[in-house]
Design a protein around this motif. Sequence first.
Motif, PDB file in Angstrom:
ATOM      1  N   PRO A 217       9.284   8.142   2.467  1.00 39.88           N
ATOM      2  CA  PRO A 217       9.043   8.621   3.761  1.00 39.88           C
ATOM      3  C   PRO A 217       8.426  10.352   3.391  1.00 39.88           C
ATOM      4  O   PRO A 217       7.929  10.020   4.035  1.00 39.88           O
ATOM      5  N   VAL A 218       8.251   9.878   2.192  1.00 36.13           N
ATOM      6  CA  VAL A 218       6.776  11.189   2.240  1.00 36.13           C
ATOM      7  C   VAL A 218       6.166  11.223   2.360  1.00 36.13           C
ATOM      8  O   VAL A 218       4.771  11.601   1.767  1.00 36.13           O
ATOM      9  N   GLY A 219       5.836   9.319   1.383  1.00 31.93           N
ATOM     10  CA  GLY A 219       4.406   8.773   1.513  1.00 31.93           C
ATOM     11  C   GLY A 219       3.573   8.471   0.342  1.00 31.93           C
ATOM     12  O   GLY A 219       2.831   7.954  -0.475  1.00 31.93           O
ATOM     13  N   GLU A 220       4.349   8.720  -1.261  1.00 33.66           N
ATOM     14  CA  GLU A 220       4.315   7.428  -2.730  1.00 33.66           C
ATOM     15  C   GLU A 220       4.695   6.378  -1.947  1.00 33.66           C
ATOM     16  O   GLU A 220       5.297   6.354  -1.627  1.00 33.66           O
ATOM     17  N   ARG A 221       4.017   5.876  -2.885  1.00 34.09           N
ATOM     18  CA  ARG A 221       4.219   4.215  -3.526  1.00 34.09           C
ATOM     19  C   ARG A 221       5.234   4.084  -4.427  1.00 34.09           C
ATOM     20  O   ARG A 221       5.105   4.569  -5.011  1.00 34.09           O
ATOM     21  N   ILE A 222       5.869   3.258  -3.422  1.00 35.08           N
ATOM     22  CA  ILE A 222       7.512   3.177  -4.636  1.00 35.08           C
ATOM     23  C   ILE A 222       7.316   1.262  -4.454  1.00 35.08           C
ATOM     24  O   ILE A 222       7.059   0.224  -3.920  1.00 35.08           O
ATOM     25  N   CYS A 223       7.375   0.443  -6.426  1.00 31.25           N
ATOM     26  CA  CYS A 223       7.417  -0.546  -6.087  1.00 31.25           C
ATOM     27  C   CYS A 223       8.653  -1.093  -6.834  1.00 31.25           C
ATOM     28  O   CYS A 223       9.361  -0.521  -7.731  1.00 31.25           O
ATOM     29  N   VAL A 224       9.740  -2.333  -6.521  1.00 32.05           N
ATOM     30  CA  VAL A 224      10.522  -2.702  -7.627  1.00 32.05           C
ATOM     31  C   VAL A 224      10.514  -4.287  -7.926  1.00 32.05           C
ATOM     32  O   VAL A 224       9.007  -4.608  -7.231  1.00 32.05           O
ATOM     33  N   LEU A 225      10.847  -4.672  -8.849  1.00 30.91           N
ATOM     34  CA  LEU A 225      11.130  -4.964  -9.793  1.00 30.91           C
ATOM     35  C   LEU A 225      12.536  -5.594  -9.802  1.00 30.91           C
ATOM     36  O   LEU A 225      12.879  -5.500 -11.189  1.00 30.91           O
ATOM     37  N   PRO A 226      12.593  -6.977  -9.641  1.00 28.45           N
ATOM     38  CA  PRO A 226      14.062  -7.698  -9.394  1.00 28.45           C
ATOM     39  C   PRO A 226      14.068  -8.227 -10.415  1.00 28.45           C
ATOM     40  O   PRO A 226      13.235  -8.487 -11.488  1.00 28.45           O
ATOM     41  N   GLY A 227      15.416  -8.171 -11.708  1.00 26.61           N
ATOM     42  CA  GLY A 227      15.724  -8.818 -12.739  1.00 26.61           C
ATOM     43  C   GLY A 227      16.972  -9.907 -12.702  1.00 26.61           C
ATOM     44  O   GLY A 227      17.939  -9.268 -11.625  1.00 26.61           O
ATOM     45  N   LEU A 239      -0.382   6.842  -7.329  1.00 29.29           N
ATOM     46  CA  LEU A 239      -1.336   5.590  -7.572  1.00 29.29           C
ATOM     47  C   LEU A 239      -0.943   4.097  -6.529  1.00 29.29           C
ATOM     48  O   LEU A 239      -0.822   4.128  -6.024  1.00 29.29           O
ATOM     49  N   GLU A 240      -2.190   2.993  -6.721  1.00 30.41           N
ATOM     50  CA  GLU A 240      -2.082   1.527  -5.971  1.00 30.41           C
ATOM     51  C   GLU A 240      -1.060   0.594  -6.131  1.00 30.41           C
ATOM     52  O   GLU A 240      -0.868   1.278  -8.013  1.00 30.41           O
ATOM     53  N   PRO A 241      -0.361  -0.207  -5.545  1.00 29.43           N
ATOM     54  CA  PRO A 241       0.688  -0.516  -6.020  1.00 29.43           C
ATOM     55  C   PRO A 241       0.512  -1.368  -6.965  1.00 29.43           C
ATOM     56  O   PRO A 241       1.211  -1.752  -7.447  1.00 29.43           O
ATOM     57  N   ALA A 242      -0.417  -1.985  -6.953  1.00 25.56           N
ATOM     58  CA  ALA A 242      -1.418  -2.588  -8.679  1.00 25.56           C
ATOM     59  C   ALA A 242      -1.159  -2.428  -9.676  1.00 25.56           C
ATOM     60  O   ALA A 242      -0.861  -3.186 -10.082  1.00 25.56           O
ATOM     61  N   VAL A 243      -0.662  -0.688  -9.407  1.00 22.95           N
ATOM     62  CA  VAL A 243      -0.861  -0.231 -10.934  1.00 22.95           C
ATOM     63  C   VAL A 243       0.275   0.124 -10.911  1.00 22.95           C
ATOM     64  O   VAL A 243       0.857  -0.451 -12.613  1.00 22.95           O
ATOM     65  N   LEU A 244       0.997   0.157 -10.282  1.00 26.21           N
ATOM     66  CA  LEU A 244       2.707   0.260 -10.729  1.00 26.21           C
ATOM     67  C   LEU A 244       2.663  -1.035 -10.514  1.00 26.21           C
ATOM     68  O   LEU A 244       4.030  -1.163 -11.845  1.00 26.21           O
ATOM     69  N   LEU A 245       2.706  -2.320 -10.230  1.00 27.69           N
ATOM     70  CA  LEU A 245       3.394  -3.561 -10.635  1.00 27.69           C
ATOM     71  C   LEU A 245       2.860  -3.728 -11.887  1.00 27.69           C
ATOM     72  O   LEU A 245       3.465  -4.113 -12.936  1.00 27.69           O
TER      73      LEU A 245
END
Length: 253
Positions: A217-227, A239-245
């Motif tokens: 909602p505020v503009g930060e990127r959020i990435c999720v890795l399920p397990g 940071l860009e999603p590729a960096v988070l992933l």
Amino acid sequence: MEACSPQWQERLSAWFDGEVQAHEQQAVAHHLSRCAGCAREAARYASLRQALRAEGAAEQRVPPELAERVTRLAPRPRPFFPRRRLAAGLAAVLASVGVLWTSWPSGMNEALAMDLERHHLKAFSRIAPCEFESSDPAEVKAWVEREVGYPVEVPVVPGATLLGARRCRLHGKLSASLLYRHEGGKAMTLFLPLPGSTAAQEAARFAGDGPRCTQGPVGERICVLPGGGERAALAVSELEPAVLLAALARLSP
């Protein structure tokens, strides 16, 4: 007292998060009545919480207090691109490598997304972002497991420095967060909720069968890795999603 001390910043943060007991709430309220510096800090926290809860937060005019805190996360401004064009291009790139990208509102549980951004932004607005400071993954792992009560992995992330860890609450449940600083000064938080907790279940449900990223909602990127076993790890940053992933990929499947 002219300024809010680091010790009282921690107590105010816990107070706003509902992590203090009744007698501590009274102590904080008494302190705020006589300390102008901490009263100003409390007002900033209130502005941050109001901004996160407001509808259409990504499009609204951000309060000056929140803007000042967020700019500390980005020493160098990013070039401006039209929002829709950027979102479309990013979605196409991520789709090419099997990652689903969605803009906000995205299907992620709104309360969870707000919790993630709030904890990330509040931590890195502090003079000392971490409750426990160490660049040693083994030391951080031991502290988290002792303080949070469940085992975690503390990955070494290429191009980033491990700063330490904090406790936080996601959907009201005590959870672990790991704090990193990337080259260039940009901040990243890895959230590792308790397996089987509501936060872990919501994150896994959002991700589905593979990694998934969105903008909060505020503009930060959020990435999720399920397990497996109702587990999920989440990364939050500008940071860009590729960096988070890539950071999430350092965790065991």
